[in-house]
Design an enzyme around this catalytic site. Structure first.
Site, PDB file in Angstrom:
ATOM      1  N   ASN A 152     -16.505 -15.150  11.455  1.00  0.00           N
ATOM      2  CA  ASN A 152     -17.017 -16.460  11.040  1.00  0.00           C
ATOM      3  C   ASN A 152     -18.540 -16.380  11.106  1.00  0.00           C
ATOM      4  O   ASN A 152     -19.117 -16.431  12.186  1.00  0.00           O
ATOM      5  CB  ASN A 152     -16.474 -17.534  11.997  1.00  0.00           C
ATOM      6  N   LYS A 170     -20.696 -18.445  10.172  1.00  0.00           N
ATOM      7  CA  LYS A 170     -21.347 -19.770  10.348  1.00  0.00           C
ATOM      8  C   LYS A 170     -22.498 -19.914   9.364  1.00  0.00           C
ATOM      9  O   LYS A 170     -22.447 -19.364   8.269  1.00  0.00           O
ATOM     10  CB  LYS A 170     -21.784 -19.973  11.798  1.00  0.00           C
ATOM     11  N   HIS A 177     -12.580 -26.084  12.794  1.00  0.00           N
ATOM     12  CA  HIS A 177     -13.422 -25.408  13.796  1.00  0.00           C
ATOM     13  C   HIS A 177     -14.065 -26.474  14.698  1.00  0.00           C
ATOM     14  O   HIS A 177     -14.407 -27.562  14.231  1.00  0.00           O
ATOM     15  CB  HIS A 177     -14.510 -24.582  13.090  1.00  0.00           C
ATOM     16  N   GLU A 217     -16.922 -26.826  15.813  1.00  0.00           N
ATOM     17  CA  GLU A 217     -18.244 -27.306  15.377  1.00  0.00           C
ATOM     18  C   GLU A 217     -18.108 -28.365  14.291  1.00  0.00           C
ATOM     19  O   GLU A 217     -18.935 -29.265  14.188  1.00  0.00           O
ATOM     20  CB  GLU A 217     -19.102 -26.111  14.909  1.00  0.00           C
ATOM     21  N   GLU A 227      -9.559 -21.325  20.337  1.00  0.00           N
ATOM     22  CA  GLU A 227     -10.989 -21.181  20.576  1.00  0.00           C
ATOM     23  C   GLU A 227     -11.444 -22.199  21.626  1.00  0.00           C
ATOM     24  O   GLU A 227     -11.786 -23.344  21.279  1.00  0.00           O
ATOM     25  CB  GLU A 227     -11.764 -21.422  19.277  1.00  0.00           C
ATOM     26  N   GLY A 263     -19.886 -19.138  21.493  1.00  0.00           N
ATOM     27  CA  GLY A 263     -21.329 -18.941  21.428  1.00  0.00           C
ATOM     28  C   GLY A 263     -22.028 -19.029  22.776  1.00  0.00           C
ATOM     29  O   GLY A 263     -23.251 -19.111  22.841  1.00  0.00           O
ATOM     30  N   SER A 292     -16.733 -15.869  22.150  1.00  0.00           N
ATOM     31  CA  SER A 292     -17.490 -14.774  22.753  1.00  0.00           C
ATOM     32  C   SER A 292     -16.681 -13.485  22.885  1.00  0.00           C
ATOM     33  O   SER A 292     -16.820 -12.755  23.869  1.00  0.00           O
ATOM     34  CB  SER A 292     -18.081 -15.197  24.109  1.00  0.00           C
TER      35      SER A 292
HETATM   36  C1  PEP Z   1     -16.494 -19.096  16.545  1.00  0.00           C
HETATM   37  O1  PEP Z   1     -17.380 -19.902  16.377  1.00  0.00           O
HETATM   38  O2  PEP Z   1     -15.463 -19.125  15.844  1.00  0.00           O
HETATM   39  C2  PEP Z   1     -16.683 -18.094  17.600  1.00  0.00           C
HETATM   40  C3  PEP Z   1     -15.636 -17.512  18.097  1.00  0.00           C
HETATM   41  O3  PEP Z   1     -17.981 -17.870  17.988  1.00  0.00           O
HETATM   42  P1  PEP Z   1     -18.483 -16.775  19.074  1.00  0.00           P
HETATM   43  O4  PEP Z   1     -17.716 -15.524  18.835  1.00  0.00           O
HETATM   44  O5  PEP Z   1     -19.941 -16.626  18.798  1.00  0.00           O
HETATM   45  O6  PEP Z   1     -18.202 -17.353  20.407  1.00  0.00           O
END
Ligand code: PEP
Length: 253
Positions: free
Chosen positions: A9, A11, A95, A97, A167, A173, A212
């Site tokens: 992803n 973003k 997601h 976000e 998630e 992040g 992460s």
């Molecule tokens: C995401 O936003 O889907 C995600 C998993 O981000 P990160 O790997 O940066 O935590």
């Protein structure tokens, strides 16, 4: 046996040139990945490059969102039909976000999921609790609510046609990753909830972990019984990291 999937992803990052560089490096490294599936989800404007840059590879691509509407006067939105037209296989739906910054409710997420399926896109349904919710022992309640928006609303068959991504919001992040045990516990819970409706769909649906995930923790996470790959944010922007995660998925395939 479920085929592991590693989906990046991106973003709202990068430029046209960055996207091409990243894809070319991923393409070169992915020549060693045969059993796991790889997908990238760039920002909308770069989707037009995917067909050109990924032709002849097994790498698939998808969007980070989709409109809940079919077509018409919805300024700024992108329909599932359009995404399909640009060769997308996947669409990330719900997601955290988008739930946070675009006020997407479970009802909206379910409509988006339905739109994706209607255009033969595979939705990647994101579910996950905040830190506060986890600390108050509400993880299962929250992920169940996110899942049920589709499972109850559209049925087990609809879930079986998609992919789920667990998630935890507190891991996205932040550099803080759920432990393999924490993640496995939630994945098993989600699969069990689907199993209560349909054993075949529960056995078949892929549940990815996102939050992460990095080369250093990917092997152990993807090695868990109910973790079928990863949805990768930050580490998807660096080809060597992304490919190392793909290699961990390959080793678990
Ligand atoms: C995401 O936003 O889907 C995600 C998993 O981000 P990160 O790997 O940066 O935590």
């Amino acid at each position: 046996m479920r085929q592991p999937l590693v989906a990046g992803n991106w973003k709202m990052n990068g430029s046209k040139a960055d996207a091409a560089d990243l894809l070319n490096s991923i393409k070169a490294g992915a020549a060693n990945i045969h059993k796991a599936e790889i997908a990238v989800c760039p920002p909308f404007p770069y989707l037009y490059k995917m067909e050109e840059l990924l032709a002849g590879t097994g790498i698939r691509w998808g969007s980070q969102d989709v409109s809940r509407e079919t077509n018409g006067a919805f300024t700024g939105q992108v329909s599932a039909v359009m995404l399909k037209d640009f060769g997308c296989t996947y669409a990330i739906i719900g997601h955290s976000e988008r739930r946070m910054f675009n006020a997407e409710t479970d009802a909206i997420v379910a409509k988006k999921y339905e739109q994706a399926l209607a255009s033969d896109l595979t939705p990647i349904l994101c579910v996950g609790e905040s830190l506060e919710e986890r600390e108050h022992g509400r993880t299962e309640e929250v992920v169940a609510r996110h899942l049920d928006a589709v499972l109850e609303g559209l049925g087990a068959e609809a879930i079986g046609r998609g992919v789920i991504a667990y998630e935890p919001v507190w891991a996205i992040g932040t550099g803080v990753t759920a432990t393999p045990e924490q993640a496995q516990e939630v994945h098993a819970f989600l699969r069990q909830r689907i199993r209560a409706k349909s054993q075949p769909q529960a056995d078949a649906v892929r549940i990815l972990y996102g939050g992460s995930m990095k080369p250093v923790n990917a092997m152990e996470l993807i090695g868990q019984a109910d973790i079928d790959g990863g949805l990768i944010g930050g580490a998807a922007l660096k080809a060597s990291d992304f490919l190392a995660i793909c290699a961990a998925a390959e080793a678990n395939a």
